[in-house]
Enzyme design. Structure first.
Site, PDB file in Angstrom:
ATOM      1  CB  CYS A  65      -0.946   0.013   1.193  1.00  0.00           C
ATOM      2  SG  CYS A  65      -0.158  -0.326   2.752  1.00  0.00           S
ATOM      3  CD  GLU A 110      -1.963   6.734   6.514  1.00  0.00           C
ATOM      4  OE1 GLU A 110      -2.432   7.552   5.680  1.00  0.00           O
ATOM      5  OE2 GLU A 110      -0.904   6.129   6.337  1.00  0.00           O
ATOM      6  CD  GLU A 112      -3.979   6.570   3.334  1.00  0.00           C
ATOM      7  OE1 GLU A 112      -2.794   6.932   3.312  1.00  0.00           O
ATOM      8  OE2 GLU A 112      -4.323   5.373   3.287  1.00  0.00           O
TER       9      GLU A 112
END
Length: 178
Positions: A65, A110, A112
């Site tokens: 990722c 994060e 995202e």
């Protein structure tokens, strides 16, 4: 020069660029991707993140990722990072995307819009030790069981993908391996 991430709105429209660390410090929504690679035995290749990673070191996660670069498609980014992290290239296809937000103990977050891709590969990876500590193959069912028993050894986004989209991945991997 620090890598920049692509800031997006909730419809995945690009609204700008920002240095990666700054985007994580400010919890800015940005484009990312997660690749799931399966073999002919219907096992998923998991990676254990390297000890030197700026967040989630030594946690288990999907095959690879990262973040797309400006002007790079999700598929191009997925192929690039598979080669950089795991030492191989295979065909991948995008299955779905979703938005998540996960704060970490180190003050980073994060946030995202994650493009999830699936591929097929049957050989051994040649892992980049700067990115990956180890790898293993597991069936989705075994991952799900282990994640329930040992949730603290998996990355936040991997747990979220499993919780929200297990059926999409399980169904699509069957099509890839057909």
């Amino acid at each position: 020069m620090e890598e920049k991430v692509i800031l997006v709105d909730e419809s995945d429209n690009k609204i700008g660029l920002m240095p990666k660390m700054e985007a994580h410090e400010k919890a800015q929504l940005h484009r990312a991707f997660s690749v799931f690679v399966f073999n002919d035995k219907n096992e998923l290749m998991l990676q254990q993140r390297a000890v030197s990673k700026y967040h989630s070191p030594l946690l288990w996660t999907n095959t690879c990722c990262s973040h797309q670069r400006d002007g790079e498609t999700s598929l191009e980014a997925g192929v690039r990072r598979l080669e950089e992290e795991m030492g191989f290239v295979c065909d991948i296809e995008e299955v779905f995307s979703f938005i998540y937000k996960a704060p970490f103990d180190n003050g980073l977050t994060e946030h995202e819009l994650d493009h999830v891709m699936i591929g097929k590969y049957n050989r051994l990876p040649i892992i980049n030790k700067e990115e990956v500590e180890a790898y293993k193959w597991m069936t989705l069912e075994k991952v799900k069981e282990d994640m329930a028993e040992n949730p603290n050894i998996y990355t936040a986004w991997f747990k979220i993908i499993f919780e929200k989209s297990y059926d999409k991945i399980a169904t699509h991997k069957i099509l890839v391996n057909a």
